[in-house]
Design a protein around this motif. Structure first.
Motif, PDB file in Angstrom:
ATOM      1  N   ASN A   1       1.847   9.130  -5.779  1.00  0.00           N
ATOM      2  CA  ASN A   1       2.157  10.481  -5.285  1.00  0.00           C
ATOM      3  C   ASN A   1       3.313  11.139  -6.021  1.00  0.00           C
ATOM      4  OD1 ASN A   1       0.191  10.376  -3.354  1.00  0.00           O
ATOM      5  ND2 ASN A   1       1.546   9.966  -1.632  1.00  0.00           N
ATOM      6  N   TYR A   2       4.386  10.383  -6.234  1.00  0.00           N
ATOM      7  CA  TYR A   2       5.630  11.012  -6.695  1.00  0.00           C
ATOM      8  C   TYR A   2       5.896  10.824  -8.187  1.00  0.00           C
ATOM      9  CZ  TYR A   2       6.089  11.176  -1.710  1.00  0.00           C
ATOM     10  OH  TYR A   2       5.826  11.395  -0.384  1.00  0.00           O
ATOM     11  N   ALA A   3       5.356   9.751  -8.762  1.00  0.00           N
ATOM     12  CA  ALA A   3       5.629   9.494 -10.178  1.00  0.00           C
ATOM     13  C   ALA A   3       4.360   9.551 -11.033  1.00  0.00           C
ATOM     14  CB  ALA A   3       6.289   8.130 -10.338  1.00  0.00           C
TER      15      ALA A   3
ATOM     16  N   MET B   1       7.172   7.625   6.631  1.00  0.00           N
ATOM     17  CA  MET B   1       7.287   6.286   7.207  1.00  0.00           C
ATOM     18  C   MET B   1       7.072   5.186   6.176  1.00  0.00           C
ATOM     19  SD  MET B   1       8.223   6.784  10.209  1.00  0.00           S
ATOM     20  CE  MET B   1       8.132   5.081  10.744  1.00  0.00           C
ATOM     21  N   GLY B   2       6.768   5.566   4.921  1.00  0.00           N
ATOM     22  CA  GLY B   2       6.451   4.560   3.902  1.00  0.00           C
ATOM     23  C   GLY B   2       7.616   3.638   3.602  1.00  0.00           C
ATOM     24  N   LEU B   3       8.753   4.214   3.224  1.00  0.00           N
ATOM     25  CA  LEU B   3       9.920   3.384   2.870  1.00  0.00           C
ATOM     26  C   LEU B   3      10.514   2.674   4.092  1.00  0.00           C
ATOM     27  CD1 LEU B   3      11.684   5.641   0.188  1.00  0.00           C
ATOM     28  CD2 LEU B   3      10.427   3.517  -0.199  1.00  0.00           C
TER      29      LEU B   3
ATOM     30  N   SER C   1       0.833  -1.196   0.000  1.00  0.00           N
ATOM     31  CA  SER C   1       0.000   0.000   0.000  1.00  0.00           C
ATOM     32  C   SER C   1       0.873   1.254   0.000  1.00  0.00           C
ATOM     33  CB  SER C   1      -0.896  -0.038   1.241  1.00  0.00           C
ATOM     34  OG  SER C   1      -1.934   0.876   1.134  1.00  0.00           O
ATOM     35  N   GLU C   2       1.884   1.291   0.861  1.00  0.00           N
ATOM     36  CA  GLU C   2       2.795   2.441   0.936  1.00  0.00           C
ATOM     37  C   GLU C   2       3.560   2.628  -0.369  1.00  0.00           C
ATOM     38  OE1 GLU C   2       3.137   4.716   3.232  1.00  0.00           O
ATOM     39  OE2 GLU C   2       1.732   3.840   4.662  1.00  0.00           O
ATOM     40  N   LEU C   3       4.007   1.529  -0.944  1.00  0.00           N
ATOM     41  CA  LEU C   3       4.863   1.632  -2.132  1.00  0.00           C
ATOM     42  C   LEU C   3       4.061   1.975  -3.392  1.00  0.00           C
ATOM     43  CD1 LEU C   3       7.296  -1.277  -1.211  1.00  0.00           C
ATOM     44  CD2 LEU C   3       7.710   1.188  -1.035  1.00  0.00           C
TER      45      LEU C   3
ATOM     46  N   ARG D   1       1.348   3.780  -3.188  1.00  0.00           N
ATOM     47  CA  ARG D   1       1.000   5.183  -2.949  1.00  0.00           C
ATOM     48  C   ARG D   1       2.168   6.100  -3.317  1.00  0.00           C
ATOM     49  NH1 ARG D   1      -2.980   7.825  -1.379  1.00  0.00           N
ATOM     50  NH2 ARG D   1      -4.187   5.990  -0.808  1.00  0.00           N
ATOM     51  N   ASN D   2       3.375   5.660  -3.049  1.00  0.00           N
ATOM     52  CA  ASN D   2       4.544   6.455  -3.456  1.00  0.00           C
ATOM     53  C   ASN D   2       4.592   6.612  -4.977  1.00  0.00           C
ATOM     54  OD1 ASN D   2       5.363   6.940  -0.874  1.00  0.00           O
ATOM     55  ND2 ASN D   2       7.088   5.504  -0.905  1.00  0.00           N
ATOM     56  N   ILE D   3       4.308   5.535  -5.704  1.00  0.00           N
ATOM     57  CA  ILE D   3       4.268   5.637  -7.171  1.00  0.00           C
ATOM     58  C   ILE D   3       3.254   6.698  -7.575  1.00  0.00           C
ATOM     59  CG2 ILE D   3       3.529   4.487  -9.308  1.00  0.00           C
ATOM     60  CD1 ILE D   3       4.739   1.914  -8.309  1.00  0.00           C
TER      61      ILE D   3
HETATM   62 MG   LIG Z   1       5.128   7.370   1.127  1.00  0.00          MG
END
Ligand SMILES: [Mg+2]
Ligand SMILES: Nc1ncnc2c1ncn2[C@@H]1O[C@H](COP(=O)(O)OP(=O)(O)O)[C@@H](O)[C@H]1O
Length: 135
Positions: free
Chosen positions: A54-56, A104-106, A46-48, A50-52
């Motif tokens: 959010n950031y990419a 705290m995601g990574l 879920s965190e990873l 979401r990072n995609i």
């Molecule tokens: Mg994150």
């Protein structure tokens, strides 16, 4: 190492994050992970994803089962062609965020999984690979 199950899922919307959670939950359950580990793996995914998002903006999650001599596990790869991470060591620190996130995601994903590796090139993109082994 040979693989028996694998798949991939494009990540380009909030809905895909929900879908990724479901796909990972099913894959981990079929592989024989217990409820606690399934929850850990789903939380990391879920965190990873979401990072995609959010950031990419977009990317892909690939998953595959792993089989080595005496162990089996699940590998998840999160790949994007976004801005990349300039300082991976810094990004792995608890509380570091460029987006007013919790940061705290990574570090969380690293703690929840058995293995985490990041490859990233600024201006080209990021690949985060995590693995969990059956006990
Ligand atoms: Mg994150
Ligand atoms: N796929 C990615 N592409 C670019 N930068 C990323 C990616 N994933 C994480 N980062 C960077 O690493 C930082 C830490 O990520 P994370 O631990 O998930 O915390 P948060 O998302 O709350 O900021 C982010 O703020 C961002 O700068």
């Amino acid at each position: 190492m040979n693989e028996s199950h694998q798949g991939e899922l494009p990540i380009k919307s909030e809905t895909d994050i929900v879908l990724a959670r479901r796909v990972v939950r099913d894959a981990a359950t079929v592989l024989g992970f217990g409820i606690t580990d399934v929850t850990r793996i789903v939380t990391a995914a879920s965190e990873l994803t979401r990072n995609i998002y959010n950031y990419a903006t977009s990317g892909v999650m690939r998953w595959r089962s792993l089989k080595q001599d005496h162990r089996a596990g699940l590998e998840l790869a999160f790949e994007d062609s976004g801005p990349g991470i300039p300082d991976i060591e810094r990004a792995m620190e608890a509380g570091f965020s460029t987006s007013k996130g919790l940061g705290m995601g990574l570090p969380g994903a690293k703690r929840l999984m058995d293995e985490l590796t990041i490859q990233s090139t600024v201006g080209q993109g990021t690949v985060v690979v995590v693995r969990k082994w059956l006990k």
